[in-house]
Design an enzyme around this catalytic site. Structure first.
Site, mmCIF file in Angstrom:
data_model
loop_
_atom_site.group_PDB
_atom_site.id
_atom_site.type_symbol
_atom_site.label_atom_id
_atom_site.label_comp_id
_atom_site.label_asym_id
_atom_site.label_seq_id
_atom_site.Cartn_x
_atom_site.Cartn_y
_atom_site.Cartn_z
ATOM 1 C CD GLN A 1 56.097 23.233 -7.735
ATOM 2 O OE1 GLN A 1 56.013 22.215 -8.391
ATOM 3 N NE2 GLN A 1 57.196 23.955 -7.680
ATOM 4 C CB SER B 1 57.126 28.714 -2.799
ATOM 5 O OG SER B 1 58.057 28.396 -3.804
ATOM 6 C CG LEU B 2 53.356 28.763 -7.929
ATOM 7 C CD1 LEU B 2 54.038 29.155 -9.212
ATOM 8 C CD2 LEU B 2 52.457 27.576 -8.104
ATOM 9 N NE ARG C 1 59.445 30.385 -9.023
ATOM 10 C CZ ARG C 1 58.945 29.611 -8.059
ATOM 11 N NH1 ARG C 1 58.038 28.694 -8.349
ATOM 12 N NH2 ARG C 1 59.345 29.764 -6.806
ATOM 13 C CG HIS D 1 62.498 27.883 -1.865
ATOM 14 N ND1 HIS D 1 62.278 29.084 -2.478
ATOM 15 C CD2 HIS D 1 61.338 27.185 -1.954
ATOM 16 C CE1 HIS D 1 61.017 29.117 -2.919
ATOM 17 N NE2 HIS D 1 60.441 27.972 -2.624
ATOM 18 C CD GLN E 1 59.601 32.633 -4.360
ATOM 19 O OE1 GLN E 1 59.814 31.951 -5.352
ATOM 20 N NE2 GLN E 1 58.394 33.044 -4.013
#
Length: 313
Positions: free
Chosen positions: A12, A93-94, A118, A202, A251
């Site tokens: 993102q 991440s994503l 998510r 996170h 994560q």
């Protein structure tokens, strides 16, 4: 024969209205990929990514599937042009979900629906306005940990993205992150920049979202990817489908160890690292982490041509 290479996928923050428009004009598979993702989700992701509005694209439950489609679209453009397979895949991440789709660990349609969930779980875990993230520039990791410890004052304030040497993102309760930003400046940070995000990713505030994500994955079919995927949580390759699911759950409330991930990519022998997706955020970070790596983004016909030249040089 191409140089040894890795492919990485952004997270993102890399989205923008109009992303991949030029690549889509040159390669029909881009639009086809978005159409496939749109059908899976019941939302026109191509129209949203091309026309916005920006505020709607930036809502995390829309951003995540749109970026997943973008990364897979670029991967599908690249695949017929690549003579050798990448040594390893990774995502920020994503982007880790995109890497798992690219590696064949999870079906594309399943992943599109999962990352939309998510995003929704993340948004619902922390009411709008109560969480925050900030980028701390110019302090080392231990100094950032120290100002988080001092600024928390009973709230959550954690270093969450170790993006490159001297660039660490912190997340937590809004008031605590505001305190951390001021303490970071007092400690000598070049900048402490509040980020325009709706969710403090996170950190431990994401634990409720992680629980729901784990539940959502119980019905999905995961396999081991055909290519190794380095996970954010432990900078390692999972050994079973269940381990992949567990890493994805962890994560959500654990730091993204991007510096170590890039170091692991280099240790596997990669000379070129392709960033597949809109923008060039990861390419910039990779160059700061390891100057020996040739980091090349692919998001339009010109960058695609340059990436192929780097691979075949």
């Amino acid at each position: 024969m191409t140089k040894p290479y890795a492919i990485t996928f952004p997270g993102q923050g890399s989205q923008s209205v109009g992303m991949l428009a030029e690549l889509a004009a040159a390669h029909t598979v881009v639009r086809e990929t978005f159409d496939e993702g749109s059908e899976a989700l019941g939302l026109d992701l191509w129209q949203l990514s091309q026309e916005g509005p920006k505020e709607r694209l930036n809502e995390t439950e829309h951003t995540q599937p749109a970026l997943l489609c973008a990364g897979i679209a670029v991967m599908r453009v690249l695949e017929p042009m690549l003579t050798d397979k990448p040594l390893v895949l990774a995502g920020h991440s994503l982007g880790e979900y995109t890497a798992l789709v690219a590696g064949g660990a999870i079906a594309f349609a399943d992943a599109v629906r999962l990352v939309a969930q998510r995003g929704r779980f993340m948004q619902e875990a922390v009411p709008a306005g109560t969480g925050a993230m900030a980028a701390i520039l110019g302090l080392d990791d231990d100094a950032v940990r120290a100002v988080c410890g001092e600024g928390a004052q009973g709230d959550v304030a954690s270093p969450v993205n170790f993006n490159s040497p001297g660039q660490v993102v912190v997340a937590g309760n809004a008031e605590a992150i505001a305190r951390v930003a001021e303490l970071a400046k007092a400690a000598g940070a070049k900048r402490a920049l509040m980020l325009d995000v709706s969710v403090p990713s996170h950190c431990s505030l994401m634990m409720p979202a992680a629980q729901r994500l784990g539940d959502a994955m119980t019905t999905l079919q995961f396999g081991l990817p055909a290519l190794p995927v380095i996970h954010n949580v432990d900078v390692a390759v999972a050994e079973s489908p269940e381990q992949i699911k567990q890493r994805l759950v962890e994560q959500l409330y654990s730091p993204v160890r991007w510096v170590e991930t890039v170091q692991a990519i280099a240790a596997r022998g990669a000379q070129v690292v392709i960033e597949a997706g809109p923008g060039k955020v990861l390419a910039g970070l990779i160059k700061r982490i390891d100057k020996s790596l040739d980091a090349v983004p692919v998001f339009d016909p010109a960058s695609l041509e340059k990436a192929m030249e780097s691979l075949n040089a």
